[in-house]
Enzyme design. Sequence first.
Site, PDB file in Angstrom:
ATOM      1  N   LYS A 246      21.670 -60.956  -4.009  1.00  0.00           N
ATOM      2  CA  LYS A 246      22.716 -61.343  -4.835  1.00  0.00           C
ATOM      3  C   LYS A 246      22.897 -62.557  -5.619  1.00  0.00           C
ATOM      4  O   LYS A 246      23.566 -62.757  -6.304  1.00  0.00           O
ATOM      5  CB  LYS A 246      23.820 -61.720  -3.446  1.00  0.00           C
ATOM      6  CG  LYS A 246      23.850 -60.469  -2.448  1.00  0.00           C
ATOM      7  CD  LYS A 246      24.386 -59.283  -3.005  1.00  0.00           C
ATOM      8  CE  LYS A 246      25.023 -58.169  -1.960  1.00  0.00           C
ATOM      9  NZ  LYS A 246      23.787 -57.455  -1.344  1.00  0.00           N
TER      10      LYS A 246
HETATM   11  C1  LIG Z   1      23.842 -56.379  -0.951  1.00  0.00           C
HETATM   12  C2  LIG Z   1      22.423 -56.032  -0.204  1.00  0.00           C
HETATM   13  C3  LIG Z   1      21.704 -54.712  -0.527  1.00  0.00           C
HETATM   14  C4  LIG Z   1      22.455 -53.480  -0.948  1.00  0.00           C
HETATM   15  O1  LIG Z   1      22.697 -53.741  -2.504  1.00  0.00           O
HETATM   16  P1  LIG Z   1      23.586 -52.774  -3.044  1.00  0.00           P
HETATM   17  O2  LIG Z   1      23.831 -53.392  -4.492  1.00  0.00           O
HETATM   18  O3  LIG Z   1      25.001 -53.011  -2.313  1.00  0.00           O
HETATM   19  O4  LIG Z   1      23.388 -51.471  -2.912  1.00  0.00           O
HETATM   20  C5  LIG Z   1      20.545 -54.577   0.001  1.00  0.00           C
HETATM   21  N1  LIG Z   1      19.781 -55.597   0.532  1.00  0.00           N
HETATM   22  C6  LIG Z   1      20.200 -56.686   0.635  1.00  0.00           C
HETATM   23  C7  LIG Z   1      19.327 -57.770   1.588  1.00  0.00           C
HETATM   24  C8  LIG Z   1      21.497 -57.095   0.291  1.00  0.00           C
HETATM   25  O5  LIG Z   1      22.038 -58.306   0.471  1.00  0.00           O
END
Ligand SMILES: *Cc1c(COP(=O)(O)O)cnc(C)c1O
Length: 497
Positions: free
Chosen positions: A112
Amino acid sequence: MEILYTNTRDAQEKVTASQAILNGLAGHGGLYVPMTIPKLDVPVEKLAEMTYQEVAYEVMSRFLTDFTPEELKHCIDSAYDSKFDTKEIAPLVKADGAYYLELFHGATIAFKDMALSILPHLLITAAKKNHVKNEIVILTATSGDTGKAALAGFADVKGTKIIVFYPKNGVSPIQEKQMVTQKGENTSVVGIKGNFDQAQTGVKQMFSDAALAREMDEAGYQFSSANSINIGRLVPQIVYYVYAYAQMYKKGEIGEGEKINVVVPTGNFGNILAAFYAKNMGIPIEKLICASNENKVLYDFFRTGVYDKNREFVLTSSPSMDILISSNLERLIYRIAGENAQANASLMKELSEEGKYTITPGMKEQLKDFYGNYTSEEETAQVIRSVYESCGYVLDTHTAVAAGVYKKYCKETQDTTKTVIASTASPYKFTRSVMNAIDEKYDAMTDFQLINELSKISGVKIPQAIEDIRTAPVLHNRVCEVEAMPDVVKEILKIEK
Ligand SMILES: *Cc1c(COP(=O)(O)O)cnc(C)c1O
Protein backbone atom coordinates in the site's frame (compact mmCIF):
# COMPACT_ATOMS: atom_id res chain seq x y z
CA MET A 1 -3.14 13.84 -25.47
CA GLU A 2 -5.40 14.84 -22.60
CA ILE A 3 -6.91 11.96 -20.64
CA LEU A 4 -10.29 12.60 -19.05
CA TYR A 5 -11.97 10.39 -16.50
CA THR A 6 -15.55 9.22 -16.66
CA ASN A 7 -17.89 7.60 -14.17
CA THR A 8 -18.53 3.84 -14.38
CA ARG A 9 -22.19 4.53 -13.53
CA ASP A 10 -22.87 7.80 -15.34
CA ALA A 11 -21.62 8.44 -18.88
CA GLN A 12 -22.41 12.16 -18.49
CA GLU A 13 -19.74 12.72 -15.88
CA LYS A 14 -16.31 13.63 -17.23
CA VAL A 15 -13.58 15.17 -15.11
CA THR A 16 -9.86 15.88 -15.27
CA ALA A 17 -7.33 13.66 -13.49
CA SER A 18 -6.90 16.16 -10.66
CA GLN A 19 -10.66 16.39 -10.14
CA ALA A 20 -10.97 12.61 -10.12
CA ILE A 21 -8.25 12.37 -7.47
CA LEU A 22 -9.88 15.08 -5.41
CA ASN A 23 -13.35 13.57 -5.55
CA GLY A 24 -12.20 10.00 -4.86
CA LEU A 25 -15.56 8.43 -5.58
CA ALA A 26 -17.62 9.48 -8.62
CA GLY A 27 -21.34 10.29 -8.50
CA HIS A 28 -23.99 7.60 -7.78
CA GLY A 29 -21.37 5.45 -6.08
CA GLY A 30 -19.48 4.98 -9.36
CA LEU A 31 -15.74 4.94 -9.92
CA TYR A 32 -13.60 7.10 -12.17
CA VAL A 33 -11.95 5.39 -15.11
CA PRO A 34 -9.69 6.83 -17.80
CA MET A 35 -11.66 7.29 -21.03
CA THR A 36 -8.75 5.75 -22.92
CA ILE A 37 -5.67 3.95 -21.69
CA PRO A 38 -2.63 5.76 -23.06
CA LYS A 39 0.09 3.72 -24.78
CA LEU A 40 3.54 3.78 -23.27
CA ASP A 41 5.58 4.74 -26.31
CA VAL A 42 8.98 4.26 -24.65
CA PRO A 43 11.16 1.33 -25.82
CA VAL A 44 12.07 -1.25 -23.20
CA GLU A 45 15.82 -0.62 -23.63
CA LYS A 46 15.19 2.92 -22.49
CA LEU A 47 12.93 1.93 -19.60
CA ALA A 48 15.57 -0.55 -18.47
CA GLU A 49 18.05 2.26 -17.90
CA MET A 50 15.65 4.36 -15.85
CA THR A 51 15.36 4.68 -12.09
CA TYR A 52 12.07 3.85 -10.41
CA GLN A 53 11.27 7.56 -10.21
CA GLU A 54 11.93 8.04 -13.90
CA VAL A 55 9.69 5.13 -14.85
CA ALA A 56 7.05 6.56 -12.51
CA TYR A 57 7.21 9.84 -14.39
CA GLU A 58 6.85 8.16 -17.80
CA VAL A 59 3.80 6.18 -16.68
CA MET A 60 2.06 8.76 -14.52
CA SER A 61 2.50 11.67 -16.90
CA ARG A 62 0.54 9.68 -19.53
CA PHE A 63 -2.44 9.37 -17.16
CA LEU A 64 -2.39 12.56 -15.07
CA THR A 65 -2.35 14.92 -17.99
CA ASP A 66 -3.45 18.06 -16.17
CA PHE A 67 -0.44 17.93 -13.83
CA THR A 68 2.56 19.94 -15.05
CA PRO A 69 5.89 18.08 -15.38
CA GLU A 70 7.23 20.04 -12.40
CA GLU A 71 4.23 19.21 -10.24
CA LEU A 72 4.38 15.54 -11.07
CA LYS A 73 8.13 15.27 -10.58
CA HIS A 74 7.79 16.99 -7.24
CA CYS A 75 5.11 14.50 -6.16
CA ILE A 76 7.23 11.54 -7.30
CA ASP A 77 10.41 12.77 -5.64
CA SER A 78 8.58 13.53 -2.38
CA ALA A 79 7.10 10.03 -2.31
CA TYR A 80 9.85 7.68 -3.45
CA ASP A 81 12.72 8.84 -1.27
CA SER A 82 14.47 7.57 1.84
CA LYS A 83 11.15 6.45 3.30
CA PHE A 84 11.95 3.34 1.27
CA ASP A 85 14.75 1.21 2.61
CA THR A 86 16.18 0.46 -0.84
CA LYS A 87 17.10 2.72 -3.76
CA GLU A 88 15.44 0.29 -6.13
CA ILE A 89 12.10 1.04 -4.39
CA ALA A 90 10.63 -2.22 -5.77
CA PRO A 91 13.37 -4.87 -6.05
CA LEU A 92 12.84 -8.03 -8.08
CA VAL A 93 14.06 -11.20 -6.35
CA LYS A 94 14.41 -14.54 -8.16
CA ALA A 95 13.43 -17.43 -5.91
CA ASP A 96 11.90 -20.88 -6.25
CA GLY A 97 11.16 -20.64 -9.98
CA ALA A 98 9.56 -17.19 -9.99
CA TYR A 99 10.39 -13.51 -9.72
CA TYR A 100 9.13 -11.85 -6.57
CA LEU A 101 8.48 -8.15 -7.00
CA GLU A 102 9.00 -6.87 -3.46
CA LEU A 103 6.53 -4.06 -2.94
CA PHE A 104 7.06 -3.80 0.81
CA HIS A 105 10.09 -1.59 1.24
CA GLY A 106 8.16 1.54 2.26
CA ALA A 107 7.29 3.02 5.63
CA THR A 108 4.66 0.46 6.64
CA ILE A 109 6.19 -2.62 4.98
CA ALA A 110 3.22 -3.47 2.75
CA PHE A 111 2.55 -2.68 -0.90
CA LYS A 112 0.00 0.00 0.00
CA ASP A 113 2.98 2.31 0.55
CA MET A 114 3.69 2.24 -3.18
CA ALA A 115 0.59 4.34 -3.81
CA LEU A 116 -0.10 5.93 -0.44
CA SER A 117 3.26 7.59 -0.18
CA ILE A 118 2.42 9.60 -3.29
CA LEU A 119 -1.35 10.08 -2.92
CA PRO A 120 -1.14 12.91 -0.33
CA HIS A 121 1.12 14.86 -2.70
CA LEU A 122 -1.15 14.25 -5.67
CA LEU A 123 -4.14 15.28 -3.59
CA ILE A 124 -2.62 18.49 -2.25
CA THR A 125 -1.53 19.41 -5.77
CA ALA A 126 -5.00 18.60 -7.10
CA ALA A 127 -6.61 20.75 -4.39
CA LYS A 128 -4.42 23.73 -5.30
CA LYS A 129 -5.15 23.30 -9.00
CA ASN A 130 -8.88 23.30 -8.36
CA HIS A 131 -8.84 26.20 -5.84
CA VAL A 132 -10.27 24.11 -3.03
CA LYS A 133 -10.78 26.15 0.15
CA ASN A 134 -12.08 23.44 2.47
CA GLU A 135 -9.88 21.24 4.56
CA ILE A 136 -9.78 17.74 3.07
CA VAL A 137 -10.89 14.89 5.30
CA ILE A 138 -9.57 11.53 4.17
CA LEU A 139 -12.02 8.83 5.11
CA THR A 140 -10.68 5.32 4.83
CA ALA A 141 -11.82 1.78 5.52
CA THR A 142 -9.02 -0.70 5.94
CA SER A 143 -8.56 -4.43 6.11
CA GLY A 144 -5.26 -3.70 7.85
CA ASP A 145 -2.60 -2.33 5.54
CA THR A 146 -4.26 0.61 3.81
CA GLY A 147 -5.02 2.22 7.14
CA LYS A 148 -1.48 2.40 8.37
CA ALA A 149 -0.05 3.33 5.00
CA ALA A 150 -2.63 6.13 4.62
CA LEU A 151 -2.00 7.35 8.17
CA ALA A 152 1.73 7.42 7.54
CA GLY A 153 1.22 9.23 4.23
CA PHE A 154 -1.14 11.89 5.55
CA ALA A 155 0.16 12.41 9.10
CA ASP A 156 0.79 16.13 9.62
CA VAL A 157 0.11 16.94 5.95
CA LYS A 158 -1.22 20.50 6.05
CA GLY A 159 -4.82 21.06 4.96
CA THR A 160 -5.80 17.43 5.59
CA LYS A 161 -7.30 15.26 8.30
CA ILE A 162 -7.48 11.51 8.14
CA ILE A 163 -9.96 9.14 9.79
CA VAL A 164 -9.38 5.39 9.47
CA PHE A 165 -11.97 2.70 10.26
CA TYR A 166 -10.81 -0.89 10.73
CA PRO A 167 -12.57 -4.11 11.80
CA LYS A 168 -11.72 -4.36 15.50
CA ASN A 169 -11.22 -8.13 15.42
CA GLY A 170 -10.22 -8.52 11.79
CA VAL A 171 -6.61 -7.35 11.53
CA SER A 172 -3.31 -8.85 12.72
CA PRO A 173 -1.92 -7.74 16.12
CA ILE A 174 0.96 -5.99 14.41
CA GLN A 175 -1.35 -4.24 11.95
CA GLU A 176 -3.48 -2.99 14.85
CA LYS A 177 -0.48 -1.87 16.88
CA GLN A 178 0.88 -0.01 13.87
CA MET A 179 -2.36 1.93 13.49
CA VAL A 180 -3.23 2.73 17.10
CA THR A 181 0.26 4.08 17.76
CA GLN A 182 0.06 6.53 14.84
CA LYS A 183 1.32 10.01 15.67
CA GLY A 184 0.05 13.23 14.07
CA GLU A 185 -2.50 15.81 15.27
CA ASN A 186 -4.63 15.26 12.18
CA THR A 187 -4.96 11.45 12.50
CA SER A 188 -7.82 9.40 13.98
CA VAL A 189 -8.18 5.62 14.13
CA VAL A 190 -11.48 3.89 14.96
CA GLY A 191 -12.18 0.17 15.42
CA ILE A 192 -15.64 -0.93 14.31
CA LYS A 193 -17.63 -3.86 15.63
CA GLY A 194 -17.95 -5.45 12.21
CA ASN A 195 -15.89 -6.77 9.30
CA PHE A 196 -14.03 -4.97 6.52
CA ASP A 197 -16.93 -5.03 4.07
CA GLN A 198 -19.10 -3.28 6.65
CA ALA A 199 -16.41 -0.69 7.24
CA GLN A 200 -16.08 -0.12 3.49
CA THR A 201 -19.83 0.09 2.96
CA GLY A 202 -20.11 2.53 5.88
CA VAL A 203 -17.46 4.76 4.34
CA LYS A 204 -19.05 4.61 0.89
CA GLN A 205 -22.39 5.61 2.39
CA MET A 206 -20.85 8.65 4.02
CA PHE A 207 -19.35 9.66 0.69
CA SER A 208 -22.72 9.63 -0.98
CA ASP A 209 -24.62 11.24 1.92
CA ALA A 210 -25.62 14.67 0.58
CA ALA A 211 -26.84 15.97 3.94
CA LEU A 212 -23.56 15.04 5.58
CA ALA A 213 -21.64 16.71 2.74
CA ARG A 214 -23.57 19.94 3.39
CA GLU A 215 -22.84 19.86 7.11
CA MET A 216 -19.19 19.21 6.33
CA ASP A 217 -19.02 22.07 3.84
CA GLU A 218 -20.56 24.48 6.35
CA ALA A 219 -17.87 23.49 8.81
CA GLY A 220 -15.15 23.98 6.16
CA TYR A 221 -14.49 20.34 5.30
CA GLN A 222 -14.87 18.01 2.38
CA PHE A 223 -14.28 14.28 2.09
CA SER A 224 -11.83 12.51 -0.11
CA SER A 225 -10.79 8.89 -0.23
CA ALA A 226 -7.47 7.14 0.18
CA ASN A 227 -9.03 3.78 -0.63
CA SER A 228 -8.00 1.97 -3.75
CA ILE A 229 -11.10 3.28 -5.48
CA ASN A 230 -9.21 6.58 -5.84
CA ILE A 231 -7.63 6.79 -9.27
CA GLY A 232 -4.69 8.50 -7.54
CA ARG A 233 -3.86 5.15 -6.01
CA LEU A 234 -4.39 3.06 -9.08
CA VAL A 235 -2.11 5.02 -11.40
CA PRO A 236 1.02 4.82 -9.18
CA GLN A 237 0.48 1.05 -8.98
CA ILE A 238 0.81 0.66 -12.75
CA VAL A 239 4.37 1.93 -12.45
CA TYR A 240 5.88 -1.10 -10.73
CA TYR A 241 4.63 -3.53 -13.36
CA VAL A 242 6.34 -1.47 -16.02
CA TYR A 243 9.43 -1.25 -13.84
CA ALA A 244 9.42 -5.01 -13.20
CA TYR A 245 9.18 -5.74 -16.91
CA ALA A 246 12.05 -3.37 -17.63
CA GLN A 247 14.16 -4.96 -14.88
CA MET A 248 13.48 -8.47 -16.23
CA TYR A 249 14.75 -7.24 -19.57
CA LYS A 250 17.73 -5.47 -18.04
CA LYS A 251 18.79 -8.57 -16.14
CA GLY A 252 18.61 -10.65 -19.30
CA GLU A 253 15.78 -12.80 -17.97
CA ILE A 254 13.62 -11.99 -21.00
CA GLY A 255 14.23 -10.83 -24.55
CA GLU A 256 12.66 -7.85 -26.26
CA GLY A 257 8.89 -8.23 -26.56
CA GLU A 258 8.90 -11.50 -24.60
CA LYS A 259 5.75 -11.94 -22.58
CA ILE A 260 5.55 -12.44 -18.84
CA ASN A 261 2.77 -13.53 -16.50
CA VAL A 262 1.85 -11.65 -13.39
CA VAL A 263 0.41 -13.20 -10.22
CA VAL A 264 -1.33 -10.89 -7.76
CA PRO A 265 -2.67 -11.74 -4.31
CA THR A 266 -6.01 -10.02 -4.55
CA GLY A 267 -8.53 -8.43 -2.23
CA ASN A 268 -10.12 -5.26 -3.50
CA PHE A 269 -8.86 -5.92 -7.07
CA GLY A 270 -6.81 -2.72 -7.17
CA ASN A 271 -3.36 -4.19 -7.58
CA ILE A 272 -4.29 -6.63 -10.33
CA LEU A 273 -6.31 -3.96 -12.14
CA ALA A 274 -3.13 -1.88 -12.25
CA ALA A 275 -1.39 -4.84 -13.92
CA PHE A 276 -4.27 -5.00 -16.42
CA TYR A 277 -3.81 -1.29 -17.16
CA ALA A 278 -0.05 -1.87 -17.61
CA LYS A 279 -0.90 -4.57 -20.16
CA ASN A 280 -3.25 -2.15 -21.91
CA MET A 281 -0.47 0.44 -22.04
CA GLY A 282 1.44 -2.09 -24.13
CA ILE A 283 3.57 -3.97 -21.59
CA PRO A 284 3.81 -7.58 -22.85
CA ILE A 285 1.87 -9.31 -20.10
CA GLU A 286 0.28 -12.61 -21.08
CA LYS A 287 -1.79 -13.86 -18.15
CA LEU A 288 -3.08 -11.91 -15.18
CA ILE A 289 -3.29 -14.51 -12.45
CA CYS A 290 -5.69 -13.52 -9.70
CA ALA A 291 -4.96 -15.25 -6.40
CA SER A 292 -7.55 -15.45 -3.62
CA ASN A 293 -7.50 -16.91 -0.14
CA GLU A 294 -10.48 -18.86 1.20
CA ASN A 295 -12.68 -15.83 0.53
CA LYS A 296 -12.63 -17.01 -3.06
CA VAL A 297 -15.44 -14.94 -4.54
CA LEU A 298 -13.17 -13.85 -7.42
CA TYR A 299 -12.10 -17.41 -8.25
CA ASP A 300 -15.76 -18.39 -8.49
CA PHE A 301 -16.44 -15.30 -10.59
CA PHE A 302 -13.74 -16.05 -13.16
CA ARG A 303 -14.89 -19.66 -13.38
CA THR A 304 -18.63 -19.12 -13.60
CA GLY A 305 -19.29 -15.48 -14.53
CA VAL A 306 -21.38 -15.14 -11.38
CA TYR A 307 -20.24 -12.72 -8.71
CA ASP A 308 -21.86 -13.81 -5.47
CA LYS A 309 -20.93 -12.34 -2.12
CA ASN A 310 -23.64 -14.27 -0.29
CA ARG A 311 -21.38 -16.62 1.58
CA GLU A 312 -19.60 -17.03 4.84
CA PHE A 313 -16.89 -14.47 5.51
CA VAL A 314 -13.71 -16.32 6.49
CA LEU A 315 -11.05 -14.78 8.73
CA THR A 316 -7.74 -16.02 7.31
CA SER A 317 -4.03 -15.54 7.94
CA SER A 318 -3.98 -13.12 4.98
CA PRO A 319 -6.40 -10.54 6.43
CA SER A 320 -5.74 -7.86 3.80
CA MET A 321 -7.46 -10.18 1.32
CA ASP A 322 -10.44 -11.02 3.52
CA ILE A 323 -12.86 -9.21 1.26
CA LEU A 324 -16.12 -10.27 -0.36
CA ILE A 325 -16.83 -7.06 -2.28
CA SER A 326 -13.87 -6.30 -4.50
CA SER A 327 -14.63 -2.67 -5.30
CA ASN A 328 -12.19 -2.24 -8.15
CA LEU A 329 -13.67 -5.14 -10.09
CA GLU A 330 -16.32 -2.62 -11.11
CA ARG A 331 -13.75 -0.94 -13.34
CA LEU A 332 -13.20 -4.22 -15.18
CA ILE A 333 -16.92 -4.93 -15.37
CA TYR A 334 -17.47 -1.50 -16.90
CA ARG A 335 -14.78 -2.23 -19.42
CA ILE A 336 -16.08 -5.66 -20.48
CA ALA A 337 -19.60 -4.26 -20.62
CA GLY A 338 -18.31 -2.20 -23.57
CA GLU A 339 -17.76 0.90 -21.39
CA ASN A 340 -21.49 1.02 -20.94
CA ALA A 341 -22.23 2.89 -17.70
CA GLN A 342 -25.88 1.92 -17.73
CA ALA A 343 -25.16 -1.80 -18.03
CA ASN A 344 -22.53 -1.58 -15.32
CA ALA A 345 -24.79 0.44 -13.01
CA SER A 346 -27.54 -2.13 -13.26
CA LEU A 347 -25.15 -4.97 -12.35
CA MET A 348 -23.88 -2.96 -9.38
CA LYS A 349 -27.47 -2.34 -8.34
CA GLU A 350 -28.03 -6.09 -8.31
CA LEU A 351 -24.91 -6.48 -6.24
CA SER A 352 -26.08 -4.03 -3.62
CA GLU A 353 -29.64 -5.35 -3.56
CA GLU A 354 -29.16 -9.09 -3.94
CA GLY A 355 -25.47 -9.51 -3.27
CA LYS A 356 -24.87 -11.04 -6.68
CA TYR A 357 -24.89 -10.54 -10.42
CA THR A 358 -24.18 -12.57 -13.55
CA ILE A 359 -22.25 -11.25 -16.52
CA THR A 360 -23.23 -12.09 -20.10
CA PRO A 361 -21.34 -14.75 -22.11
CA GLY A 362 -19.99 -11.94 -24.28
CA MET A 363 -18.53 -10.24 -21.24
CA LYS A 364 -17.08 -13.48 -19.90
CA GLU A 365 -15.41 -14.03 -23.27
CA GLN A 366 -13.31 -10.91 -22.61
CA LEU A 367 -11.87 -12.28 -19.39
CA LYS A 368 -9.56 -14.70 -21.19
CA ASP A 369 -6.44 -12.84 -20.05
CA PHE A 370 -7.35 -13.58 -16.45
CA TYR A 371 -6.88 -16.81 -14.56
CA GLY A 372 -8.30 -17.15 -11.05
CA ASN A 373 -7.60 -19.68 -8.32
CA TYR A 374 -7.27 -19.79 -4.56
CA THR A 375 -5.04 -21.15 -1.83
CA SER A 376 -6.48 -22.67 1.35
CA GLU A 377 -5.13 -21.84 4.79
CA GLU A 378 -3.35 -25.17 5.00
CA GLU A 379 -1.82 -24.78 1.53
CA THR A 380 -0.68 -21.25 2.38
CA ALA A 381 1.27 -22.53 5.37
CA GLN A 382 2.75 -25.35 3.25
CA VAL A 383 3.92 -22.88 0.63
CA ILE A 384 5.66 -20.71 3.23
CA ARG A 385 7.41 -23.77 4.63
CA SER A 386 8.40 -25.27 1.30
CA VAL A 387 9.74 -22.04 -0.22
CA TYR A 388 11.72 -21.41 2.96
CA GLU A 389 13.10 -24.95 2.96
CA SER A 390 14.00 -24.86 -0.73
CA CYS A 391 15.87 -21.53 -0.77
CA GLY A 392 15.71 -19.74 2.59
CA TYR A 393 13.38 -17.03 1.25
CA VAL A 394 10.56 -16.19 3.65
CA LEU A 395 7.20 -15.20 2.15
CA ASP A 396 4.46 -13.37 3.99
CA THR A 397 1.02 -15.01 4.06
CA HIS A 398 -0.45 -12.89 1.23
CA THR A 399 2.45 -13.51 -1.09
CA ALA A 400 2.24 -17.20 -0.18
CA VAL A 401 -1.38 -17.25 -1.37
CA ALA A 402 -0.11 -15.94 -4.71
CA ALA A 403 2.74 -18.47 -4.82
CA GLY A 404 0.25 -21.26 -4.05
CA VAL A 405 -2.00 -20.21 -6.90
CA TYR A 406 0.99 -19.95 -9.23
CA LYS A 407 1.87 -23.58 -8.42
CA LYS A 408 -1.69 -24.65 -9.26
CA TYR A 409 -1.59 -22.63 -12.47
CA CYS A 410 1.66 -24.26 -13.60
CA LYS A 411 0.37 -27.71 -12.82
CA GLU A 412 -2.87 -27.09 -14.69
CA THR A 413 -1.46 -25.38 -17.78
CA GLN A 414 2.21 -26.48 -18.06
CA ASP A 415 2.84 -22.83 -19.00
CA THR A 416 6.54 -21.95 -18.74
CA THR A 417 6.23 -18.20 -19.33
CA LYS A 418 8.45 -16.26 -16.91
CA THR A 419 6.30 -15.06 -14.07
CA VAL A 420 6.38 -12.12 -11.69
CA ILE A 421 4.65 -12.58 -8.35
CA ALA A 422 3.59 -9.38 -6.59
CA SER A 423 5.03 -9.70 -3.09
CA THR A 424 2.71 -7.48 -1.14
CA ALA A 425 3.93 -7.56 2.44
CA SER A 426 7.03 -8.15 4.48
CA PRO A 427 6.89 -11.39 6.48
CA TYR A 428 7.56 -9.18 9.51
CA LYS A 429 4.04 -7.86 9.27
CA PHE A 430 2.52 -11.30 9.78
CA THR A 431 5.25 -12.83 11.87
CA ARG A 432 3.17 -15.25 13.91
CA SER A 433 1.41 -16.89 10.98
CA VAL A 434 4.64 -17.04 9.01
CA MET A 435 6.72 -18.54 11.81
CA ASN A 436 4.03 -21.05 12.78
CA ALA A 437 3.94 -22.18 9.17
CA ILE A 438 7.67 -22.79 9.20
CA ASP A 439 7.75 -24.68 12.50
CA GLU A 440 5.16 -25.35 15.20
CA LYS A 441 7.79 -24.86 17.87
CA TYR A 442 7.44 -21.09 17.46
CA ASP A 443 3.88 -21.19 18.72
CA ALA A 444 4.88 -20.62 22.34
CA MET A 445 6.90 -17.46 21.72
CA THR A 446 5.75 -13.85 22.12
CA ASP A 447 5.32 -11.62 19.06
CA PHE A 448 8.57 -9.83 19.72
CA GLN A 449 10.53 -13.04 20.27
CA LEU A 450 9.17 -14.23 16.94
CA ILE A 451 10.45 -11.10 15.26
CA ASN A 452 13.96 -11.85 16.50
CA GLU A 453 13.68 -15.46 15.35
CA LEU A 454 12.48 -14.40 11.90
CA SER A 455 15.49 -12.15 11.57
CA LYS A 456 17.76 -15.07 12.48
CA ILE A 457 16.31 -17.60 10.06
CA SER A 458 15.81 -15.23 7.10
CA GLY A 459 18.92 -13.11 7.46
CA VAL A 460 16.72 -10.08 6.72
CA LYS A 461 17.24 -7.08 8.99
CA ILE A 462 14.27 -6.14 11.20
CA PRO A 463 12.53 -3.25 9.38
CA GLN A 464 12.32 0.17 10.99
CA ALA A 465 8.51 -0.03 10.99
CA ILE A 466 8.71 -2.98 13.38
CA GLU A 467 11.39 -1.43 15.57
CA ASP A 468 9.16 1.64 15.87
CA ILE A 469 6.13 -0.13 17.30
CA ARG A 470 8.02 -2.13 19.91
CA THR A 471 7.98 0.83 22.25
CA ALA A 472 5.36 3.20 20.84
CA PRO A 473 2.44 4.18 23.12
CA VAL A 474 -1.19 3.55 22.08
CA LEU A 475 -2.70 6.88 21.03
CA HIS A 476 -6.05 5.75 19.62
CA ASN A 477 -8.59 3.56 21.38
CA ARG A 478 -11.95 4.52 19.92
CA VAL A 479 -14.32 1.64 19.07
CA CYS A 480 -17.83 2.01 17.64
CA GLU A 481 -20.80 0.18 16.16
CA VAL A 482 -21.07 0.16 12.34
CA GLU A 483 -24.19 2.37 12.45
CA ALA A 484 -22.40 5.00 14.51
CA MET A 485 -19.66 5.72 11.95
CA PRO A 486 -21.13 9.07 10.72
CA ASP A 487 -21.61 10.26 14.30
CA VAL A 488 -18.04 9.39 15.14
CA VAL A 489 -16.83 11.38 12.14
CA LYS A 490 -18.81 14.42 13.29
CA GLU A 491 -17.49 13.99 16.79
CA ILE A 492 -13.91 13.90 15.57
CA LEU A 493 -14.45 16.98 13.39
CA LYS A 494 -16.37 18.68 16.19
CA ILE A 495 -19.43 19.20 14.01
CA GLU A 496 -22.64 19.79 15.99
CA LYS A 497 -25.07 16.85 15.79
C1 LIG B 1 -4.22 -4.72 0.23
C2 LIG B 1 -3.40 -5.93 0.16
C3 LIG B 1 -3.65 -6.93 -0.78
C4 LIG B 1 -4.81 -6.86 -1.75
O1 LIG B 1 -4.63 -5.86 -2.71
P1 LIG B 1 -5.88 -5.33 -3.57
O2 LIG B 1 -5.35 -4.21 -4.38
O3 LIG B 1 -6.89 -4.88 -2.55
O4 LIG B 1 -6.38 -6.46 -4.36
C5 LIG B 1 -2.81 -8.03 -0.81
N1 LIG B 1 -1.79 -8.15 0.06
C6 LIG B 1 -1.52 -7.21 0.98
C7 LIG B 1 -0.40 -7.42 1.93
C8 LIG B 1 -2.30 -6.06 1.06
O5 LIG B 1 -2.03 -5.13 1.98
